[in-house]
Design a protein around this motif. Sequence first.
Motif, PDB file in Angstrom:
ATOM      1  N   GLY A  52      47.145  37.725  33.524  1.00 41.30           N
ATOM      2  CA  GLY A  52      45.939  38.152  32.820  1.00 41.30           C
ATOM      3  C   GLY A  52      44.700  38.026  33.690  1.00 41.30           C
ATOM      4  O   GLY A  52      43.791  38.857  33.630  1.00 41.30           O
ATOM      5  N   HIS A  53      44.661  37.000  34.502  1.00 35.61           N
ATOM      6  CA  HIS A  53      43.504  36.775  35.376  1.00 35.61           C
ATOM      7  C   HIS A  53      43.366  37.906  36.399  1.00 35.61           C
ATOM      8  O   HIS A  53      42.253  38.331  36.725  1.00 35.61           O
ATOM      9  CB  HIS A  53      43.658  35.430  36.090  1.00 35.61           C
ATOM     10  N   PHE A  54      44.500  38.390  36.916  1.00 34.25           N
ATOM     11  CA  PHE A  54      44.468  39.416  37.963  1.00 34.25           C
ATOM     12  C   PHE A  54      44.822  40.813  37.441  1.00 34.25           C
ATOM     13  O   PHE A  54      44.914  41.753  38.230  1.00 34.25           O
ATOM     14  CB  PHE A  54      45.459  39.046  39.083  1.00 34.25           C
ATOM     15  N   SER A  55      45.034  40.949  36.118  1.00 32.35           N
ATOM     16  CA  SER A  55      45.484  42.223  35.538  1.00 32.35           C
ATOM     17  C   SER A  55      46.744  42.714  36.246  1.00 32.35           C
ATOM     18  O   SER A  55      46.862  43.892  36.624  1.00 32.35           O
ATOM     19  CB  SER A  55      44.366  43.279  35.631  1.00 32.35           C
ATOM     20  N   ALA A  56      47.676  41.803  36.439  1.00 30.16           N
ATOM     21  CA  ALA A  56      48.906  42.103  37.172  1.00 30.16           C
ATOM     22  C   ALA A  56      50.086  42.145  36.212  1.00 30.16           C
ATOM     23  O   ALA A  56      49.963  41.841  35.020  1.00 30.16           O
ATOM     24  CB  ALA A  56      49.137  41.049  38.253  1.00 30.16           C
ATOM     25  N   HIS A  57      51.253  42.550  36.737  1.00 28.04           N
ATOM     26  CA  HIS A  57      52.495  42.580  35.980  1.00 28.04           C
ATOM     27  C   HIS A  57      53.462  41.541  36.542  1.00 28.04           C
ATOM     28  O   HIS A  57      53.316  41.086  37.677  1.00 28.04           O
ATOM     29  CB  HIS A  57      53.134  43.973  36.016  1.00 28.04           C
ATOM     30  N   ILE A  58      54.461  41.197  35.734  1.00 30.65           N
ATOM     31  CA  ILE A  58      55.431  40.177  36.123  1.00 30.65           C
ATOM     32  C   ILE A  58      56.807  40.813  36.280  1.00 30.65           C
ATOM     33  O   ILE A  58      57.264  41.562  35.396  1.00 30.65           O
ATOM     34  CB  ILE A  58      55.502  39.052  35.069  1.00 30.65           C
ATOM     35  N   VAL A  59      57.457  40.495  37.382  1.00 35.27           N
ATOM     36  CA  VAL A  59      58.842  40.902  37.602  1.00 35.27           C
ATOM     37  C   VAL A  59      59.731  39.741  37.170  1.00 35.27           C
ATOM     38  O   VAL A  59      59.746  38.689  37.811  1.00 35.27           O
ATOM     39  CB  VAL A  59      59.093  41.249  39.081  1.00 35.27           C
TER      40      VAL A  59
END
Length: 683
Positions: A52-59
């Motif tokens: 959420g902090h980096f607007s990233a996705h998780i693999v």
Amino acid sequence: MSILPTMDSGSFHLYNRRALDVALQRIRTSPVVVLEGPRTVGKSTLLQKIAGHFSAHIVDLDDVAVRDQVESDPHRFLGGPRPVLIDEYLRLPPLLGDIKAQLNRDGSPGQFVLTGSADGQSNPEGLEALVGRLTGVEILPLSQIEIEGLPGNFVEAAFHEMEEVMSRGRSHTSRSEYVERVLGGGFPRALLSRTSDDRNRVFDSYIGQSLDYGRSTVSDIRQPADMRRLLFRYGAQTGQLLNIAKAARDIGITTRTAENYTRLLELLFFVFRLPAWKPTDRGPVSRPKLHLVDSGVASRILRLTPERATGADPLFQTSFGHLLETFVVGEIRKAISWLDESFEIGYRRTRGGIEVDLVVERFNTGTVMGIEVKSAARISKADTKGLIFLRQELGSRFHAGIVFYMGDMPYQLAEDIYAVPIDKLWHYEPATPGQPRFRQQALLTADRDPLHPAVRDATEQMVEKLQLGKSALWELAIVPSANVSFPDFYSSDGVAGALKNVTVHSLRGGIGDGLGVGWEVEPINQCMAIVEKGRRGVLIHPLGTMVAVAAGTDRFLGQPYRTSRSRLAVKRWTVREWALEFARFAYRVLLPHGTGMSWTYWSGGRSLRTSHPQLLVLTSEVNKGVVDHPPHRGVPLTGDPEVDAYYLISSFYEWFGVPTADLAEAIFGRVSAEDIRVSQRSG
């Protein structure tokens, strides 16, 4: 395919993990950050917050379908926007080689964030490939301060200034509450369980899943049942010296196998070895102690229930004592893991058998803090033996010694050695700032008796000597936040001498009035007391607490109401002068000996509303709001005894339902300001 976007589910925000700030800081400075910790400890939740902090996705490599896709085309998953977040990277160890190839092209900070449910040492080849580019962040079970959502860091505070720790106020945690915290541990799912049976099922599931994970991901275990038995053997000995050979004999396996299984249990974050600490590098190396990482898991292995932990069975009491040590050691480890500084922890044991449960060394300064853990509510001299030896051994390097116990007050035991309630690791009342001369605010409330049991016992003995019968009482006390430890308490130059030399110019009706006529100065249960039979008494404890008791009926505080002997009117001036003289007496006798200490006044009443004869306040608007069970009241010292006395008097009249607006009339009566000044001068 399960590549999870950032989620804002409430389940992801139950606890604010201190490790989040640590991880974000490491991401800014390191190409690869690995979040390592036990299964179900909350690593994936933490990764969600980072996402959420980096607007990233998780693999998510726990998902078999995702794992197959990543394995067939790693560059697709590793070449996306930075940082790349990978959950359970140990499910696909060759991925570290692909990460290395990516870093060869761009080795700047913030490239990858990985999670793993085993220590990175379980994959040494992969770690070697990333040497110098990888930083680990250990994610331990929740600490109590995280569970409560509180600020602060005990280790940081203790090394900065012990006075801050000693000013954290009185403990309000009961033994049963301590037991619940220790047995509950720090795994989020266990903490959310509604019943002990639910919690036990969570622990059983965690143990089974973690052992399966170790077998499928870390090492091929030929006899998983033996490893489980070894874990349960260690759980029964948490907080004790590690003896692998004996444990192997007890469960019927070879020492070599036991050593391998022990190492695997460490890699899976079931247990950790607390090394023996030495002040120098010379001398033999002692065996480490073994602790389980989570006290809740240990309690399940021990089959320790709240009923057993609070019962009288010596076996379970001993088990709880070891478990409590594991709990405290765990809290300290968690606090250290949030700090940027380097610390070393261990235990100290001499050849003569003198031991300190935990030693914390701060590398920046070379200073050392020793910690003992006791499951009792009182501390004996023997409990400080190891800390005193450590102080003598280290000299100027010794910062402080702490005996954590289940009592209610922090106080000083000896030079640089302190008794601290265990709950000060997470809960405290911030140090009281400088108070203005006059404050318009409600008094503090204490739900329990503010006096230490030893002081309460001595006070009850003094009340018996007062020969008050069934009279109502008004009790005042001044309680220090730390042990003042007057070195000359019993001498003519100390508190005992001050009691015998109270000046006669005290206000009329005050403590000093008539000293020598009807007063007796005597020791009571290690305390010194002055007693006026039938009326009042003052008792001072060597640790700095002072208690005064005055009879609340016709003996002292009351006078006949008109012509009725069944009703007594409160003597306004006596109440006022008694409170004022008590405050002045505290400043004159106690405070010079306790410079720098935090003190609090307390006021309590016994049967003031239900006394016989009945005690009444003579104002037109009083007695409408009856308080049948008045609580103790307390207020920190203001620096002005007259202001302190005002608050003590206010507490007295609160018990009769006197509105705040009528306090002036209740205290002073229907008199002018000039009348008050004249009366004060004549008094």
